[in-house]
Design a protein around this motif. Structure first.
Motif, mmCIF file in Angstrom:
data_model
loop_
_atom_site.group_PDB
_atom_site.id
_atom_site.type_symbol
_atom_site.label_atom_id
_atom_site.label_comp_id
_atom_site.label_asym_id
_atom_site.label_seq_id
_atom_site.Cartn_x
_atom_site.Cartn_y
_atom_site.Cartn_z
ATOM 1 N N ILE A 100 0.818 -1.225 0.044
ATOM 2 C CA ILE A 100 0.101 0.001 -0.073
ATOM 3 C C ILE A 100 0.864 1.382 0.000
ATOM 4 O O ILE A 100 0.628 2.221 -0.541
ATOM 5 C CB ILE A 100 -0.926 -0.003 1.292
ATOM 6 N N PHE A 101 1.963 1.241 0.698
ATOM 7 C CA PHE A 101 2.749 2.347 0.787
ATOM 8 C C PHE A 101 3.487 2.577 -0.521
ATOM 9 O O PHE A 101 3.853 3.892 -0.738
ATOM 10 C CB PHE A 101 3.871 2.180 1.988
ATOM 11 N N ASP A 102 3.581 1.613 -1.204
ATOM 12 C CA ASP A 102 4.476 2.125 -2.483
ATOM 13 C C ASP A 102 3.392 2.518 -3.665
ATOM 14 O O ASP A 102 4.087 3.025 -4.752
ATOM 15 C CB ASP A 102 4.870 0.679 -3.184
ATOM 16 N N ILE A 103 2.279 2.543 -3.317
ATOM 17 C CA ILE A 103 1.412 3.656 -4.379
ATOM 18 C C ILE A 103 0.704 4.711 -3.607
ATOM 19 O O ILE A 103 -0.449 5.250 -4.036
ATOM 20 C CB ILE A 103 0.111 2.372 -4.720
ATOM 21 N N MET A 104 1.394 5.197 -2.494
ATOM 22 C CA MET A 104 0.920 6.282 -1.875
ATOM 23 C C MET A 104 0.761 7.585 -2.826
ATOM 24 O O MET A 104 0.043 8.514 -2.627
ATOM 25 C CB MET A 104 1.643 6.768 -0.750
ATOM 26 N N LYS A 105 1.497 7.716 -3.813
ATOM 27 C CA LYS A 105 1.718 8.965 -4.778
ATOM 28 C C LYS A 105 0.026 8.968 -5.331
ATOM 29 O O LYS A 105 0.014 10.079 -6.234
ATOM 30 C CB LYS A 105 2.817 8.791 -5.825
ATOM 31 N N LEU A 106 -0.474 7.753 -5.549
ATOM 32 C CA LEU A 106 -1.762 7.993 -6.094
ATOM 33 C C LEU A 106 -3.005 8.524 -5.159
ATOM 34 O O LEU A 106 -4.026 8.828 -5.814
ATOM 35 C CB LEU A 106 -2.183 6.438 -6.740
ATOM 36 N N SER A 107 -2.424 8.599 -4.034
ATOM 37 C CA SER A 107 -3.666 9.240 -3.082
ATOM 38 C C SER A 107 -3.991 10.526 -3.358
ATOM 39 O O SER A 107 -3.144 11.349 -3.623
ATOM 40 C CB SER A 107 -3.018 9.065 -1.620
ATOM 41 N N PRO A 108 -5.018 11.010 -3.158
ATOM 42 C CA PRO A 108 -5.761 12.461 -3.431
ATOM 43 C C PRO A 108 -4.861 13.092 -2.299
ATOM 44 O O PRO A 108 -4.776 12.785 -1.027
ATOM 45 C CB PRO A 108 -7.105 12.491 -3.198
ATOM 46 N N GLY A 109 -4.455 14.302 -2.773
ATOM 47 C CA GLY A 109 -3.883 15.260 -1.680
ATOM 48 C C GLY A 109 -2.491 15.059 -1.690
ATOM 49 O O GLY A 109 -1.694 15.865 -0.860
ATOM 50 N N GLU A 111 0.195 15.385 -3.306
ATOM 51 C CA GLU A 111 1.014 16.119 -4.184
ATOM 52 C C GLU A 111 0.934 17.639 -3.353
ATOM 53 O O GLU A 111 2.019 18.062 -3.222
ATOM 54 C CB GLU A 111 0.832 16.204 -5.684
ATOM 55 N N GLU A 112 -0.134 17.889 -3.022
ATOM 56 C CA GLU A 112 -0.493 19.168 -2.196
ATOM 57 C C GLU A 112 0.472 19.054 -0.708
ATOM 58 O O GLU A 112 0.879 20.004 -0.535
ATOM 59 C CB GLU A 112 -1.821 19.433 -1.905
ATOM 60 N N THR A 113 0.266 17.855 -0.217
ATOM 61 C CA THR A 113 0.991 17.756 0.932
ATOM 62 C C THR A 113 2.541 17.864 0.782
ATOM 63 O O THR A 113 3.163 18.603 1.595
ATOM 64 C CB THR A 113 0.438 16.362 1.659
ATOM 65 N N ALA A 114 3.024 17.370 -0.071
ATOM 66 C CA ALA A 114 4.257 17.443 -0.625
ATOM 67 C C ALA A 114 4.839 18.796 -0.724
ATOM 68 O O ALA A 114 6.058 19.245 -0.285
ATOM 69 C CB ALA A 114 4.856 16.356 -1.678
ATOM 70 N N ILE A 115 4.094 19.425 -1.252
ATOM 71 C CA ILE A 115 4.360 20.902 -1.879
ATOM 72 C C ILE A 115 4.432 21.771 -0.387
ATOM 73 O O ILE A 115 5.277 22.723 -0.079
ATOM 74 C CB ILE A 115 3.303 21.525 -2.680
ATOM 75 N N LEU A 116 3.445 21.431 0.442
ATOM 76 C CA LEU A 116 3.263 22.144 1.690
ATOM 77 C C LEU A 116 4.678 21.982 2.511
ATOM 78 O O LEU A 116 5.361 22.790 3.282
ATOM 79 C CB LEU A 116 2.215 21.661 2.573
ATOM 80 N N TYR A 117 5.211 20.671 2.421
ATOM 81 C CA TYR A 117 6.356 20.202 3.268
ATOM 82 C C TYR A 117 7.465 21.047 2.590
ATOM 83 O O TYR A 117 8.407 21.362 3.453
ATOM 84 C CB TYR A 117 6.291 18.668 3.278
ATOM 85 N N ALA A 118 7.432 21.284 1.262
ATOM 86 C CA ALA A 118 8.723 21.782 0.709
ATOM 87 C C ALA A 118 8.361 23.121 1.029
ATOM 88 O O ALA A 118 9.647 23.692 1.364
ATOM 89 C CB ALA A 118 8.498 21.735 -0.916
ATOM 90 N N ILE A 119 7.679 23.926 1.175
ATOM 91 C CA ILE A 119 7.460 25.232 1.423
ATOM 92 C C ILE A 119 8.184 25.397 2.904
ATOM 93 O O ILE A 119 8.894 26.014 3.259
ATOM 94 C CB ILE A 119 5.996 25.797 1.581
ATOM 95 N N HIS A 120 7.360 24.635 3.988
ATOM 96 C CA HIS A 120 8.044 24.712 5.159
ATOM 97 C C HIS A 120 9.681 24.250 5.133
ATOM 98 O O HIS A 120 10.134 25.192 5.895
ATOM 99 C CB HIS A 120 7.356 23.517 6.024
ATOM 100 N N ALA A 146 -5.129 25.193 2.640
ATOM 101 C CA ALA A 146 -6.217 24.545 3.543
ATOM 102 C C ALA A 146 -5.670 23.264 4.481
ATOM 103 O O ALA A 146 -5.937 23.064 5.473
ATOM 104 C CB ALA A 146 -7.485 24.208 2.725
ATOM 105 N N LEU A 147 -4.576 22.893 3.816
ATOM 106 C CA LEU A 147 -3.944 21.598 4.511
ATOM 107 C C LEU A 147 -3.521 21.620 6.138
ATOM 108 O O LEU A 147 -3.885 20.776 6.707
ATOM 109 C CB LEU A 147 -2.828 21.137 3.650
ATOM 110 N N PRO A 148 -3.164 22.715 6.460
ATOM 111 C CA PRO A 148 -2.565 22.699 7.685
ATOM 112 C C PRO A 148 -4.031 22.823 8.801
ATOM 113 O O PRO A 148 -3.778 21.791 9.490
ATOM 114 C CB PRO A 148 -1.995 24.182 7.864
ATOM 115 N N GLN A 149 -4.984 23.542 8.561
ATOM 116 C CA GLN A 149 -6.123 23.479 9.492
ATOM 117 C C GLN A 149 -6.844 21.982 9.396
ATOM 118 O O GLN A 149 -7.445 21.653 10.420
ATOM 119 C CB GLN A 149 -7.089 24.638 8.836
ATOM 120 N N VAL A 150 -6.904 21.635 7.903
ATOM 121 C CA VAL A 150 -7.616 20.154 7.806
ATOM 122 C C VAL A 150 -6.700 19.183 8.688
ATOM 123 O O VAL A 150 -7.109 18.406 9.354
ATOM 124 C CB VAL A 150 -7.515 19.792 6.518
ATOM 125 N N ASN A 151 -5.362 19.073 8.404
ATOM 126 C CA ASN A 151 -4.451 17.983 9.000
ATOM 127 C C ASN A 151 -4.501 18.493 10.420
ATOM 128 O O ASN A 151 -4.330 17.182 11.170
ATOM 129 C CB ASN A 151 -3.058 18.081 8.462
#
Length: 297
Positions: A100-109, A111-120, A146-151
């Motif tokens: 399951i972990f090997d296909i995480m890149k297909l999960s919704p959100g 890429e947005e999460t990765a960009i948020l972590y990149a900004i941080h 929106a990710l920080p407040q949702v997460n």
């Protein structure tokens, strides 16, 4: 104290050109500036006529730029987190659920999460006084914001459940007279707390008075409609929309008063239409900046 400028708007409205005008103006004023892009379709290199900006590069006086390699960052982010999860949940390997972990890149959100972590990560590393962020088009950027407040909500819930699990384990261990590790040493709990801290930091950064959101739109109906959606989302997230810039104002399709009615709480500046944006020189950016930068500096 770092001052951060985040440019928002749909694709093609001129975010990169206008963020360039701020970057060069600040550098010309003797400020220490770092300007970077997290838009997968980078334009900074085209604007400043430089190639290979995946690494931090000095382009003028004390102005540094970088185009974050989002695809590479996403790959490293997924590999790092898949490795952690496999270590934390070793028992899943028995049932082959680790796949399951090997296909995480297909999960919704993801890429947005990765960009948020990149900004941080980028902001944490920089010691510059002024940081300018060129973002992806509207919908993508709004999901990132929106990710920080949702997460924070679901990470807090996960932490509470983890604490309950550990508490139950301790009760069972006490009955069996077995020794259990200290709760604070639990690896999963530590991981949750790390992510919680990062989301808290980003939420505070977006709400900080030194973070300025600048909305770019064109003087047309589609741009106005989409920008109203951005305004509503920012208000819902309790982020302050500092300035609205109407770019290419000479190509008018919508009356100026409609923009003022749509953004009654924000400063609005109308900018002239600039042809051949990929042939602009430093002087052109400085001239453009004179129309608006004093509204936010």
């Amino acid at each position: 104290m770092k001052r951060i400028f985040i440019f928002l708007g749909k694709g093609g409205v001129g975010k990169t050109t206008i963020s360039a005008s701020l970057a060069f103006w600040l550098a010309e004023e003797g400020k220490d500036v770092f300007w970077f892009s997290v838009d997968p379709a980078h334009n900074i290199g085209d604007i400043v006529k430089k190639e290979k900006l995946s690494q931090k590069t000095k382009i003028y006086k004390n102005l540094w730029v970088q185009e974050i390699d989002i695809e590479n960052f996403l790959k490293k982010y997924l590999e790092k987190n898949a490795k952690k999860m496999k270590q934390l949940y070793k028992q899943l390997q028995v049932t082959q659920m680790e796949k399951i972990f090997d296909i995480m890149k297909l999960s919704p959100g993801i890429e947005e999460t990765a960009i948020l972590y990149a900004i941080h990560e980028v902001i944490e590393k920089q010691e510059h006084d002024y940081i300018i962020i060129d973002t992806p088009p509207t919908g993508f950027t709004l999901r990132i914001l929106a990710l920080p407040q949702v997460n924070l909500k679901w990470l807090t819930a996960l932490k509470e459940w983890r604490l309950k699990i550990l508490d139950k384990r301790k009760i069972i261990a006490d009955i069996r007279k077995e020794k259990t590790p200290e709760i604070k040493e639990d690896k999963i709990l530590k991981e949750l707390e790390m992510h919680l801290k990062l989301m808290q930091d980003m939420n505070e950064l977006f709400k900080d008075k030194n973070t300025k959101f600048i909305l770019i739109l064109n003087q047309d109906k589609l741009s106005l409609k989409e920008s109203e959606r951005i305004k509503s989302k920012l208000k819902l997230l309790k982020f302050n929309l500092e300035l609205v810039l109407i770019n290419k104002a000479e190509i008018a399709e919508v009356e100026e008063k409609l923009f003022k009615e749509s953004f009654p709480e924000s400063k609005i500046v109308f900018l002239p239409f600039i042809k051949n944006r990929f042939q602009l020189e430093k002087e052109d950016f400085l001239e453009l900046a004179r129309y608006w930068v004093k509204e936010v500096i």
